[in-house]
Design a protein around this motif. Structure first.
Motif, short mmCIF file in Angstrom:
data_model
loop_
_atom_site.label_atom_id
_atom_site.label_comp_id
_atom_site.label_asym_id
_atom_site.label_seq_id
_atom_site.Cartn_x
_atom_site.Cartn_y
_atom_site.Cartn_z
N VAL A 71 -40.09 31.57 98.43
CA VAL A 71 -40.71 30.47 97.70
C VAL A 71 -41.06 29.32 98.63
O VAL A 71 -42.09 28.65 98.45
N THR A 74 -44.67 29.03 100.13
CA THR A 74 -45.86 28.73 99.35
C THR A 74 -46.68 27.64 100.04
O THR A 74 -46.14 26.57 100.34
N SER A 76 -49.43 24.60 100.71
CA SER A 76 -49.98 23.50 99.92
C SER A 76 -51.42 23.85 99.55
O SER A 76 -52.09 24.61 100.25
N SER A 102 -38.73 41.32 94.75
CA SER A 102 -38.12 40.01 94.54
C SER A 102 -37.26 40.02 93.29
O SER A 102 -37.57 40.72 92.32
N ASP A 105 -35.29 34.54 88.90
CA ASP A 105 -36.36 33.84 88.20
C ASP A 105 -37.58 33.80 89.10
O ASP A 105 -37.56 33.15 90.16
N LEU A 106 -38.64 34.47 88.70
CA LEU A 106 -39.82 34.59 89.55
C LEU A 106 -40.98 33.71 89.07
O LEU A 106 -42.14 34.00 89.36
N ALA A 107 -40.64 32.64 88.37
CA ALA A 107 -41.69 31.71 87.96
C ALA A 107 -42.45 31.17 89.16
O ALA A 107 -43.66 30.88 89.08
N TRP A 108 -41.77 31.05 90.30
CA TRP A 108 -42.44 30.54 91.50
C TRP A 108 -43.55 31.48 91.97
O TRP A 108 -44.55 31.02 92.51
N GLN A 109 -43.38 32.80 91.75
CA GLN A 109 -44.46 33.72 92.10
C GLN A 109 -45.69 33.45 91.24
O GLN A 109 -46.82 33.48 91.73
N GLN A 110 -45.45 33.20 89.96
CA GLN A 110 -46.56 32.93 89.07
C GLN A 110 -47.26 31.63 89.45
O GLN A 110 -48.49 31.53 89.41
N GLU A 111 -46.47 30.63 89.83
CA GLU A 111 -47.06 29.35 90.25
C GLU A 111 -47.87 29.53 91.54
O GLU A 111 -48.95 28.94 91.69
N ARG A 112 -47.37 30.36 92.45
CA ARG A 112 -48.10 30.62 93.70
C ARG A 112 -49.41 31.33 93.40
O ARG A 112 -50.46 30.98 93.97
#
Length: 265
Positions: A71, A74, A76, A102, A105-112
């Motif tokens: 994460v 990621t 900018s 991975s 909680d993979l919300a960070w993948q979705q945000e990326r």
């Protein structure tokens, strides 16, 4: 005349190729490969991808961060836009969702992924999508973030026919790697028969996934010829036609001019 093939996705910037990159490019030429796209997987690699693309007329690059990078990696939004502001960087990626490698909680993948889609929409450059064990979320996010506006390719396709249909409904392309040549890939081969020729791309994903009869060896761009021949035979199409149309699809998706020659000397 040898058909001019395209390797629409590889990692020629990797250290795997440091010792013989010039030689394998010559082998690619001899195999009829006229264009190669190098997809970055980490931000520190963007400069190397750009330099390789600048060095050869028919090598192109993409800037992005792979979903399995931590994460903290990621990029900018500003950095991503800056990397895309180059005539030889023609796509965003590779990016996507991968729930296989991975955990948690993979919300960070979705945000990326959403960040990459936003960059694609702002620059008008298409997105190179990696998806593994995340089919529903991948499609849902690409819809909600309006990825249709910039276009995309589902690279190294291994999903279902239903996924392919939904992706093509969004205007996306489907790219097959050496996996489609494997003996245990019968379901994938059935999907490959269905994809309309004008939505089809071919790739190596080198250095990974060398096709039959090179399976187990380090993959390289010239091996895309084996993928092309296998698909042509599988689909009952002429190899020259498949080579020509997939090359046209490549140029259409990535907004590229007709090639004047195979490679700069």
């Amino acid at each position: 005349m040898t058909p001019k093939l395209v390797d629409s996705h590889c990692h020629l910037d990797f250290e795997d190729f440091a010792d013989d990159r010039a030689e394998l490019l010559q082998r690619a030429r001899e195999a009829g490969v006229g264009s190669i796209l190098i997809a970055a997987v980490r931000q520190p690699d963007w400069g190397r991808v750009r330099a390789l693309a600048e060095a050869e007329a028919e090598i192109w690059g993409a800037a992005g961060v792979h979903p399995n990078e931590p994460v903290a990696e990621t990029p900018s939004y500003r950095d991503l836009l800056a990397a895309l502001d180059h005539e030889k960087i023609v796509a965003v990626g590779e990016t996507g969702l991968d729930y296989f490698r991975s955990e948690g909680d993979l919300a960070w993948q979705q945000e990326r992924l959403a960040l990459h889609v936003a960059a694609g929409r702002e620059t008008g450059k298409p997105i190179i999508i990696h998806t593994r064990e995340a089919a529903a979320d991948t499609l849902a996010l690409l819809r909600s973030e309006n990825a249709r506006d910039c276009g995309a390719v589902i690279h190294c396709f291994t999903e279902s026919l239903d996924f392919a249909r939904q992706a093509m409904d969004l205007g996306f392309y489907i790219s097959f790697s050496g996996i489609v040549t494997f003996k245990n890939a019968r379901d994938l081969q059935e999907v490959a028969k269905f994809i309309p020729l004008d939505r089809l791309l071919i790739e190596t994903d080198a250095p990974y996934l060398a096709p039959v009869p090179m399976r187990g060896k380090r993959n390289e761009p010239g091996f895309v010829a084996y993928v092309a021949r296998f698909l042509a035979d599988l689909r009952g199409e002429d190899l020259d036609t498949l080579a020509t149309v997939t090359s046209q699809n490549f140029r259409r998706l990535f907004h590229l001019p007709e090639p004047e020659c195979a490679y700069a000397s």
